[in-house]
Design a protein around this motif. Structure first.
Motif, mmCIF file in Angstrom:
data_model
loop_
_atom_site.group_PDB
_atom_site.id
_atom_site.type_symbol
_atom_site.label_atom_id
_atom_site.label_comp_id
_atom_site.label_asym_id
_atom_site.label_seq_id
_atom_site.Cartn_x
_atom_site.Cartn_y
_atom_site.Cartn_z
ATOM 1 N N ALA A 164 0.825 -1.207 0.000
ATOM 2 C CA ALA A 164 0.000 0.000 0.000
ATOM 3 C C ALA A 164 0.861 1.260 0.000
ATOM 4 C CB ALA A 164 -0.943 -0.006 1.208
ATOM 5 N N ASN A 167 2.212 1.628 -3.505
ATOM 6 C CA ASN A 167 1.141 2.113 -4.377
ATOM 7 C C ASN A 167 0.931 3.616 -4.206
ATOM 8 O OD1 ASN A 167 0.760 -0.533 -5.152
ATOM 9 N ND2 ASN A 167 -1.074 -0.850 -3.921
ATOM 10 N N ALA A 168 0.970 4.072 -2.961
ATOM 11 C CA ALA A 168 0.732 5.493 -2.684
ATOM 12 C C ALA A 168 1.837 6.369 -3.263
ATOM 13 C CB ALA A 168 0.604 5.720 -1.176
ATOM 14 N N GLU A 171 1.786 6.778 -6.981
ATOM 15 C CA GLU A 171 0.728 7.666 -7.481
ATOM 16 C C GLU A 171 1.143 9.132 -7.516
ATOM 17 O OE1 GLU A 171 -2.724 7.318 -8.523
ATOM 18 O OE2 GLU A 171 -1.859 5.375 -9.010
ATOM 19 N N LYS A 320 -2.556 8.617 -1.270
ATOM 20 C CA LYS A 320 -3.536 7.685 -1.840
ATOM 21 C C LYS A 320 -4.021 6.662 -0.815
ATOM 22 C CE LYS A 320 -3.612 3.789 -5.127
ATOM 23 N NZ LYS A 320 -4.951 3.939 -5.678
ATOM 24 N N ASP A 321 -5.337 6.522 -0.719
ATOM 25 C CA ASP A 321 -6.020 5.517 0.116
ATOM 26 C C ASP A 321 -5.866 5.760 1.611
ATOM 27 O OD1 ASP A 321 -6.858 4.151 -2.163
ATOM 28 O OD2 ASP A 321 -5.072 2.879 -2.203
ATOM 29 N N THR A 322 -5.258 6.878 2.013
ATOM 30 C CA THR A 322 -5.079 7.189 3.439
ATOM 31 C C THR A 322 -6.138 8.195 3.881
ATOM 32 O OG1 THR A 322 -2.706 6.731 3.451
ATOM 33 C CG2 THR A 322 -3.521 8.230 5.136
ATOM 34 N N GLY A 346 -6.647 3.453 6.812
ATOM 35 C CA GLY A 346 -6.299 3.025 5.460
ATOM 36 C C GLY A 346 -5.470 1.757 5.458
ATOM 37 N N PRO A 347 -5.073 1.292 4.278
ATOM 38 C CA PRO A 347 -4.420 -0.026 4.158
ATOM 39 C C PRO A 347 -3.006 -0.100 4.705
ATOM 40 C CG PRO A 347 -4.496 1.086 2.026
ATOM 41 C CD PRO A 347 -5.321 1.913 2.958
ATOM 42 N N GLN A 348 -2.410 1.022 5.107
ATOM 43 C CA GLN A 348 -1.051 0.984 5.652
ATOM 44 C C GLN A 348 -1.020 0.794 7.167
ATOM 45 O OE1 GLN A 348 0.434 4.283 2.424
ATOM 46 N NE2 GLN A 348 1.555 4.247 4.334
#
Length: 498
Positions: A164, A167-168, A171, A320-322, A346-348
């Protein structure tokens, strides 16, 4: 696991490029692959498949970095310990994780009660770098931070957490490493910032320049930046405080990116530093160990992006995603512009502290958002969200401080200081700042002066050197606040440091 496969591809594709510069000696990705394969062979043929948490002594050498990748290819986690930290503390870490196997590139290992793999003595080699099938929920590493009871806190991070993070960062269009970059790796491998300063250079095929143990760190960094023409710097703000007297000598056009984290970045020194790097983009990153290093950043620019609070550069927006959430004492979201505790979702996010359910109940909570339960980590940092969606750092909600980029619980210092004291008196650890603006530890003792030699000898056997108080003040009567608590702010005024 995608990022593991990408590591393999990068190592193989960039075989002729340099991966590491250690004490002025260069190693290629081909050298790196050779070490990884030897260590992987030893892991596969020595360590039982059920053993997932493997100790790693963090020496400054190619074998230590190769050990991380070899363990990951085998789907195992590393549990790093610093060889310069008291052995008793490192054994506490291994006991907590029930670690039986230790990879140690030291000439002689002190871990006599463990099964030690010495990378320096390996001859057999694994045939390839193909990773085993890795489950995302398996652990990638466990880092131990300062704990409130004298016991270090374990923070486990999964392969999904690391993916994750990758990925962040992928981005972000303004941050792209390549295989010609020369990257500073100034962090000890027990410190979470080290993850981004080895992982992203390896993924890009870049070269990392490390700091040998025992040198004056800031001066060595100064030399590396100038002599090696580094292009990517990841630093704690305290380092540039030490470099400040040399700013007039620094005009490094080669530096493309400079990222800060692990402490407050102040507006005055940020502007001065940016003048030293005319072609550089500066990022002020924010994120705790519990959230896999980075959770967001503010793109600082001395003319266009200078948002701050009380002289501290903003920490910006989540990546991202956070999810960022600022809450009150009841975990209810506060209005825009109000101060509250910053929480991260988030995913982290870590699965939770290692074998510490009591702490988990205090540090994590869930709330329903858009029909699903979101789990949050309470950072202990006080922040404000402004009208533009940027987050401003206000200060700590507790007595946890950053010393040289490391997170330190002041209560742990007090715990060990009192443990061997014959005098049963109040002892309070405080963070104070020297003339360079760097935090140091002071120990206030409510007593007439007495010999503290025994206390300090004991603390040195229990804690790393950055946690040992550099200043001691004996105070006959501690100041107290209206509600009867010891006034820590007033205590700090008793320390006169230069």
């Amino acid at each position: 696991m995608k990022f593991i496969k990408n590591i393999q591809n990068s190592i193989e594709y960039n075989s002729e490029h340099n991966v590491l510069c250690v004490n002025n000696v260069f190693y290629s990705y081909n050298d790196f692959a050779t070490e990884i394969k030897k260590i992987r062979y030893a892991i596969a043929n020595t360590i039982e498949s059920t053993e997932k948490l493997i100790g790693l002594v963090t020496n400054d050498d190619i074998q230590t970095y190769a050990s991380i990748i070899a363990l990951w290819l085998e789907g195992k986690a590393y549990v790093p310990v610093n060889p310069e930290v008291p052995l008793d503390r490192n054994l506490q870490v291994f006991n907590s994780t029930q670690t039986q196997y230790v990879i140690d590139s030291s000439k002689e290992s002190v871990y006599n009660n463990h099964i030690v793999i010495s990378p320096l003595n390996l001859t057999e080699s694994y045939p390839d770098l193909n990773p085993k099938k890795i489950e995302g929920e398996d652990l990638a590493y466990i880092l131990f931070t300062s704990g409130t009871t004298g016991q270090p806190k374990g923070v486990p991070i999964t392969f999904n957490n690391v993916q994750a993070l990758v990925n962040a960062i992928d981005e972000e269009p303004t941050f792209n490493l390549n295989n010609t970059d020369r990257c500073l790796q100034m962090f000890e491998l027990t410190f979470d910032f080290s993850v981004v300063t080895y992982l992203f250079p390896i993924l890009a095929g870049s070269c990392m320049y490390t700091i040998p143990k025992g040198v004056i760190k800031y001066f060595y960094i100064f030399k590396l930046i100038k002599e090696k023409e580094l292009t990517v710097l990841t630093m704690v703000p305290s380092i540039i405080n030490y470099l400040r007297p040399y700013f007039h000598e620094i005009n490094e056009e080669s530096v493309r990116y400079c990222s800060f984290g692990g402490g407050a970045l102040h507006t005055d020194i940020a502007k001065e530093w940016s003048n030293c790097l005319p072609n550089c983009k500066i990022f002020n990153y924010y994120g705790p160990t519990e959230f896999t290093v980075y959770s967001g950043f503010y793109p600082y620019h001395k003319e266009t992006h200078t948002k701050s609070y009380n002289g501290i550069i903003a920490i910006g927006k989540p990546q991202k995603d956070t999810l960022y959430l600022v809450v009150d004492d009841s975990n209810k979201e506060v209005p825009i512009g109000a101060t509250g505790e910053l929480c991260l979702g988030g995913p982290q996010i870590t699965p939770g502290y290692w074998k510490n359910e009591e702490r988990n109940k205090l540090s994590f909570f869930s709330r329903e958002e858009n029909g699903e339960q979101i789990r949050y980590y309470k950072t202990g940092d006080l922040c404000i969200k402004d009208e533009e969606g940027d987050f401003l750092y206000v200060g700590r909600a507790d007595f946890q401080v950053k010393i040289r980029g490391y997170r330190v619980e002041l209560s742990e210092i007090e715990y060990h200081a009192k443990a061997k004291s014959e005098k049963k008196v109040n002892m309070v650890a405080v963070d104070i700042y020297n003339k360079l603006g760097n935090a140091e530890i002071g120990l206030a003792i409510e007593s007439n002066p007495f010999d503290t030699t025994q206390i300090f000898e004991y603390m040195k056997s229990k804690m790393p050197n950055y946690m040992i108080p550099m200043h001691v003040e004996f105070i006959e009567v501690f100041p107290h606040s209206i509600n009867g608590k010891i006034d820590r702010k007033a205590l700090k005024k008793h320390f006169n440091i230069s």
